[in-house]
Design a protein around this motif. Structure first.
Motif, PDB file in Angstrom:
ATOM      1  N   GLN A  30      33.889  12.150  51.822  1.00 15.92           N
ATOM      2  CA  GLN A  30      34.912  11.677  50.881  1.00 15.92           C
ATOM      3  C   GLN A  30      34.295  11.306  49.541  1.00 15.92           C
ATOM      4  N   ALA A  31      33.076  10.786  49.569  1.00 16.94           N
ATOM      5  CA  ALA A  31      32.395  10.427  48.322  1.00 16.94           C
ATOM      6  C   ALA A  31      31.922  11.669  47.577  1.00 16.94           C
ATOM      7  N   GLN A  32      31.470  12.675  48.316  1.00 19.34           N
ATOM      8  CA  GLN A  32      30.953  13.907  47.705  1.00 19.34           C
ATOM      9  C   GLN A  32      32.055  14.827  47.195  1.00 19.34           C
ATOM     10  N   ARG A  33      33.171  14.866  47.892  1.00 20.23           N
ATOM     11  CA  ARG A  33      34.148  15.931  47.716  1.00 20.23           C
ATOM     12  C   ARG A  33      34.634  16.105  46.268  1.00 20.23           C
ATOM     13  N   PRO A  34      34.977  15.042  45.542  1.00 20.25           N
ATOM     14  CA  PRO A  34      35.465  15.277  44.164  1.00 20.25           C
ATOM     15  C   PRO A  34      34.450  16.017  43.295  1.00 20.25           C
ATOM     16  N   GLU A  35      33.168  15.682  43.447  1.00 23.73           N
ATOM     17  CA  GLU A  35      32.140  16.341  42.623  1.00 23.73           C
ATOM     18  C   GLU A  35      31.911  17.774  43.098  1.00 23.73           C
ATOM     19  N   VAL A  36      31.961  17.985  44.408  1.00 27.44           N
ATOM     20  CA  VAL A  36      31.805  19.337  44.948  1.00 27.44           C
ATOM     21  C   VAL A  36      32.949  20.235  44.459  1.00 27.44           C
ATOM     22  N   GLU A  37      34.171  19.722  44.510  1.00 24.49           N
ATOM     23  CA  GLU A  37      35.323  20.509  44.051  1.00 24.49           C
ATOM     24  C   GLU A  37      35.210  20.836  42.563  1.00 24.49           C
TER      25      GLU A  37
END
Length: 318
Positions: A113-120
């Motif tokens: 959940q912490a990574q996902r915005p930056e990955v997207e």
């Protein structure tokens, strides 16, 4: 004119139907691949056959490092890759492969959940969309001989599969050798590698009992695979079919997390039933590995900069 009308309608239906190709580096029996196959079936059913996804497992269409570039370039519409394989391109991908950052599934989900915005965001800048991500079971240590401390690992040739495992090997005094999952048995048989850290599931896939004797359940980290689609391909679908695809992806993600947890215990039982020693690591070995993890977290924060530190703090709840 009226006699031609049915043929015209049939032709229109054919034009609307789409056939996509999806590449994954993992074998057909692996739970990630099986999850993808079910996802593809659900998409075809939900779209009434207007979208068919052909899954190419085992690196049969592209080798692992070439899958994401193939999606980005439009050679294929979809692909599955290990997130941490891309660590050199974007450090955020590497956080789930650093020892002892996240060792349980609840931690792994918070980290995702912490990574996902930056990955997207990163994928979006390159014309791709994240559909879903699924974790591997926790990573354990495979060796041919007993290991009680980091000292017992020094000098071994170690199978690396991403930048994090290569760095860990260096810090432990081992020699990292890049080997993809499909090539593990051959690498051990020829002496290219003598030890590895990977999941019990990959150990079963590669029949690790043929070339190692010990599996140390260190639960070092929980890496994730991500499934991505080219934005142009996604936008080429009708709104109805696009939503069907996204709904199927959400189900695949939830199903995949559940399968991963189920797979962990089942795979360790399989290793034991095949004659491997499935053992808890000694306190000294765990302490040595944790020290390496602490070093790697500090190195990662310097590499990832303010953006990475923000993601890490978000994961820690700070």
């Amino acid at each position: 004119m009226h006699k031609l009308l049915p043929g015209v309608l049939l032709l229109a239906g054919i034009v609307q139907a789409q056939s996509w190709n999806m590449a994954t580096p993992y074998p057909p029996g692996n739970f990630h691949t099986q999850n993808i196959q079910q996802f593809a079936r659900e998409v075809e059913e939900a779209t009434g056959g207007r979208l068919r996804i052909t899954v190419h497992p085992g690196g049969s269409l592209f080798p692992h490092p070439q899958i994401l570039p193939a999606v980005r370039n439009g050679q294929i519409q979809m692909g599955e890759v290990l997130m941490s394989l891309l660590a050199n391109e974007f450090p955020i991908f590497n956080l789930d492969a650093i020892p002892f950052v996240a060792t349980g599934y609840e931690e792994a989900r918070r980290l995702y959940q912490a990574q996902r915005p930056e990955v997207e965001r990163w994928l979006g800048q390159r014309g791709m969309v994240l559909l879903y991500a699924v974790p591997w079971p926790p990573q354990g240590l495979y060796t041919r001989r007993p290991v009680n401390s980091a000292q017992d690992l020094r000098g071994l040739r170690f199978r690396a599969y991403n930048p994090a495992t290569a760095r860990m090997a260096e810090l432990l005094g081992m020699t990292p050798v890049q080997v993809e999952a499909a090539d593990i048995p051959q690498a051990f048989a020829t002496g290219i590698v003598e030890a590895m850290v990977t999941s019990a599931a990959t150990g079963v896939d590669s029949q690790a009992w043929d070339f190692t004797r010990y599996f140390y359940d260190v639960k070092a980290w929980i890496p994730k695979n991500m499934v991505v689609v080219g934005r142009r391909a996604l936008e080429g679908l009708s709104p109805q079919d696009r939503e069907a695809l996204l709904q199927a992806a959400r189900r695949a993600e939830e199903r995949g997390w559940r399968l991963s947890q189920e797979q962990e215990e089942r795979a360790m039982q399989t290793l034991a039933s095949r004659g491997m020693q499935v053992v808890r690591p000694s306190p000294q070995l765990l302490a040595d590995l944790r020290r390496v993890g602490e070093t790697m977290v500090l190195e990662w924060q310097r590499q990832a900069g303010a953006q990475g530190v923000q993601v890490y703090r978000r994961y820690l709840g700070r």
